[in-house]
Design a protein around this motif. Structure first.
Motif, PDB file in Angstrom:
ATOM      1  N   ALA A  17      -3.231   0.316   1.422  1.00  0.00           N
ATOM      2  CA  ALA A  17      -3.218  -1.007   0.868  1.00  0.00           C
ATOM      3  C   ALA A  17      -2.298  -1.191  -0.460  1.00  0.00           C
ATOM      4  CB  ALA A  17      -4.457  -1.709   0.690  1.00  0.00           C
ATOM      5  N   GLU A  18      -2.435  -0.217  -1.438  1.00  0.00           N
ATOM      6  CA  GLU A  18      -1.823  -0.289  -2.728  1.00  0.00           C
ATOM      7  C   GLU A  18      -0.357  -0.276  -2.650  1.00  0.00           C
ATOM      8  OE1 GLU A  18      -4.203   2.556  -4.603  1.00  0.00           O
ATOM      9  OE2 GLU A  18      -4.752   1.374  -6.249  1.00  0.00           O
ATOM     10  N   ALA A  19       0.034   0.490  -1.595  1.00  0.00           N
ATOM     11  CA  ALA A  19       1.382   0.691  -1.134  1.00  0.00           C
ATOM     12  C   ALA A  19       2.130  -0.411  -0.441  1.00  0.00           C
ATOM     13  CB  ALA A  19       1.701   2.141  -0.796  1.00  0.00           C
ATOM     14  N   ALA A  20       1.363  -1.096   0.368  1.00  0.00           N
ATOM     15  CA  ALA A  20       1.944  -1.727   1.542  1.00  0.00           C
ATOM     16  C   ALA A  20       1.804  -3.174   0.897  1.00  0.00           C
ATOM     17  CB  ALA A  20       1.301  -1.757   2.545  1.00  0.00           C
ATOM     18  N   LEU A  21       0.651  -3.616   0.116  1.00  0.00           N
ATOM     19  CA  LEU A  21       0.502  -5.098  -0.246  1.00  0.00           C
ATOM     20  C   LEU A  21       1.336  -5.360  -1.386  1.00  0.00           C
ATOM     21  CD1 LEU A  21      -3.208  -5.408   0.603  1.00  0.00           C
ATOM     22  CD2 LEU A  21      -1.268  -6.178   2.047  1.00  0.00           C
ATOM     23  N   THR A  22       2.610  -5.647  -1.382  1.00  0.00           N
ATOM     24  CA  THR A  22       3.431  -5.683  -2.663  1.00  0.00           C
ATOM     25  C   THR A  22       3.153  -6.828  -3.309  1.00  0.00           C
ATOM     26  OG1 THR A  22       5.116  -6.810  -1.062  1.00  0.00           O
ATOM     27  CG2 THR A  22       5.468  -4.389  -1.495  1.00  0.00           C
ATOM     28  N   LEU A  71      -4.366  -6.543   7.295  1.00  0.00           N
ATOM     29  CA  LEU A  71      -3.510  -5.504   7.469  1.00  0.00           C
ATOM     30  C   LEU A  71      -2.336  -5.047   6.828  1.00  0.00           C
ATOM     31  CD1 LEU A  71      -2.271  -4.286  10.414  1.00  0.00           C
ATOM     32  CD2 LEU A  71      -1.221  -6.498  10.684  1.00  0.00           C
ATOM     33  N   ALA A  72      -2.373  -3.665   6.403  1.00  0.00           N
ATOM     34  CA  ALA A  72      -1.155  -3.326   5.714  1.00  0.00           C
ATOM     35  C   ALA A  72      -0.559  -1.901   6.320  1.00  0.00           C
ATOM     36  CB  ALA A  72      -1.949  -2.923   4.360  1.00  0.00           C
ATOM     37  N   VAL A  73       0.708  -1.845   6.343  1.00  0.00           N
ATOM     38  CA  VAL A  73       1.482  -0.713   6.659  1.00  0.00           C
ATOM     39  C   VAL A  73       2.364  -0.396   5.686  1.00  0.00           C
ATOM     40  CG1 VAL A  73       3.293  -0.065   8.372  1.00  0.00           C
ATOM     41  CG2 VAL A  73       1.371  -1.587   9.204  1.00  0.00           C
ATOM     42  N   HIS A  74       2.311   0.642   5.581  1.00  0.00           N
ATOM     43  CA  HIS A  74       3.616   1.441   4.145  1.00  0.00           C
ATOM     44  C   HIS A  74       4.777   0.956   4.621  1.00  0.00           C
ATOM     45  CE1 HIS A  74       5.307   4.022   1.417  1.00  0.00           C
ATOM     46  NE2 HIS A  74       4.278   4.023   0.925  1.00  0.00           N
ATOM     47  N   PRO A  75       5.689   0.470   3.334  1.00  0.00           N
ATOM     48  CA  PRO A  75       7.236   0.328   3.602  1.00  0.00           C
ATOM     49  C   PRO A  75       7.827   1.229   4.667  1.00  0.00           C
ATOM     50  CG  PRO A  75       6.448  -0.431   1.730  1.00  0.00           C
ATOM     51  CD  PRO A  75       5.084   0.240   2.025  1.00  0.00           C
ATOM     52  N   SER A  76       7.673   2.557   4.330  1.00  0.00           N
ATOM     53  CA  SER A  76       8.281   3.296   5.103  1.00  0.00           C
ATOM     54  C   SER A  76       7.903   3.608   6.357  1.00  0.00           C
ATOM     55  CB  SER A  76       8.020   4.927   4.266  1.00  0.00           C
ATOM     56  OG  SER A  76       6.746   5.390   4.296  1.00  0.00           O
ATOM     57  N   ALA A  77       6.671   3.184   6.845  1.00  0.00           N
ATOM     58  CA  ALA A  77       6.342   3.216   8.249  1.00  0.00           C
ATOM     59  C   ALA A  77       6.707   1.839   8.932  1.00  0.00           C
ATOM     60  CB  ALA A  77       4.922   3.742   8.106  1.00  0.00           C
ATOM     61  N   GLN A  78       6.916   0.921   8.316  1.00  0.00           N
ATOM     62  CA  GLN A  78       7.190  -0.450   8.963  1.00  0.00           C
ATOM     63  C   GLN A  78       8.322  -0.106  10.259  1.00  0.00           C
ATOM     64  OE1 GLN A  78       7.750  -3.258   6.074  1.00  0.00           O
ATOM     65  NE2 GLN A  78       5.742  -3.204   5.197  1.00  0.00           N
ATOM     66  N   GLY A  79       8.069  -1.175  11.280  1.00  0.00           N
ATOM     67  CA  GLY A  79       9.123  -1.481  12.281  1.00  0.00           C
ATOM     68  C   GLY A  79       8.992  -0.490  13.305  1.00  0.00           C
ATOM     69  N   ALA A  80       8.114   0.449  13.642  1.00  0.00           N
ATOM     70  CA  ALA A  80       7.942   1.385  14.460  1.00  0.00           C
ATOM     71  C   ALA A  80       6.676   1.034  15.567  1.00  0.00           C
ATOM     72  CB  ALA A  80       7.842   2.793  13.941  1.00  0.00           C
ATOM     73  N   GLY A  81       6.040   0.033  15.448  1.00  0.00           N
ATOM     74  CA  GLY A  81       4.859  -0.467  16.096  1.00  0.00           C
ATOM     75  C   GLY A  81       3.734  -0.155  15.506  1.00  0.00           C
ATOM     76  N   ARG A  82       3.318   0.294  14.476  1.00  0.00           N
ATOM     77  CA  ARG A  82       2.026   0.470  13.889  1.00  0.00           C
ATOM     78  C   ARG A  82       1.266  -0.905  13.641  1.00  0.00           C
ATOM     79  NH1 ARG A  82       5.342   4.520  11.692  1.00  0.00           N
ATOM     80  NH2 ARG A  82       4.803   6.443  11.625  1.00  0.00           N
TER      81      ARG A  82
END
Length: 285
Positions: A17-22, A71-82
């Protein structure tokens, strides 16, 4: 691409969450901690996949409504269906708990946001792509604290002349909470008990109004004045007392959450409407 989803502990959820919730990075870990300490009658879960996490809970008020709380997805992991995999896993868990509807909407009294902040556009797009309908709009107001005039001395002196005392709650929180539950509901009462700061006004031993802050980390609210005490100016005093606490705690600004009366907060402390949230829902059965 399929993504395995597993149970997660709050520590893992906080890191993602700390990395994804900008927009909420400074309080992301506190939000995860907050959601993992809900009222005793609430069922909740945290689920994770590589680079993403979702938290969900069952409404204590409506046993057929479940909530996607975070709901939080790390920026580097977005766009792949997670995100999609996490929401589907959360829905499966909610359905297993008896939910017939899932919502991207705050689950009072223990929630992160009223809904999806419109600036998290990817999350709103994901919800809509999964068949969620937008059914309501909520908003926050922001109060700048650093140079704000939060003085209440004259108002407190005026109230004292009419027999009204303004106090910070200490060991009497349960008494204030009983007043809150009597006049509003048990959700606000839980927030009053669990708030970082709680102020109230009373006359002749009768509580007239209250205001709280920090039940939801860093935010102000709830607050209320009994119907027969309105017009005395209690709300302005209690609000300013709470915001002064928040400033003393190191906050430069305060979010007034899930606002109703825009004009009151604007006039009392110069607050402005700022964060907007879309609330979504989807039937599961």
């Amino acid at each position: 691409m399929s993504h395995a989803v597993r149970a997660a502990d709050p520590a893992e959820a906080a890191l993602v969450a700390e990395a994804a919730l900008t927009l909420d990075a400074g309080e992301a870990a506190a939000l995860v901690g907050h959601l993992s300490r809900p009222p005793a009658d609430r069922r909740w879960t945290a689920l994770a996949t590589d680079g993403g996490v979702v938290m969900a809970s069952m409404s204590a008020q409506d046993p057929e409504v479940g909530h996607v709380d975070l709901l939080a997805v790390h920026p580097s992991a977005q766009g792949a269906g997670r995100g999609r995999a996490l929401v589907r896993a959360a829905e499966e868990w909610l359905a297993g708990q008896g939910a017939r509807q899932a919502r991207f909407a705050g689950n009072p009294p223990c929630y992160a946001w009223p809904g999806i902040d419109v600036r998290y556009t990817a999350a709103a797009c994901l919800a809509e792509s999964l068949g969620y309908e937008r059914y309501h709009v909520a908003w926050n107001m922001t109060a700048d604290l650093l140079d704000a005039d939060l003085s209440v001395e004259e108002d407190v002196a005026r109230l004292e002349k009419s027999g009204v005392a303004v106090r910070a709650a200490g060991g009497d929180r349960e008494r204030v909470a009983a007043f809150v539950e009597e006049h509003w509901n048990d959700r606000w009462a839980w927030e009053a008990v669990n708030a970082a700061g709680l102020h109230y006004a009373e006359r002749d031993g009768q509580i007239l109004g209250f205001a709280a802050w920090g039940s939801r980390p860093a935010w102000f609210g709830p607050m209320g004045t009994a119907p027969d005490a309105r017009g005395l100016g209690l709300g302005r005093v209690l609000l300013r007392r709470c915001l002064a606490d928040q400033r003393a705690a190191g906050q430069a600004g305060a979010q007034i959450g899930w606002v109703g009366p825009l004009r009151f907060y604007s006039r009392a402390v110069g607050a402005r409407a700022e964060r907007v949230f879309w609330l979504y829902r989807r039937d599961l059965a």
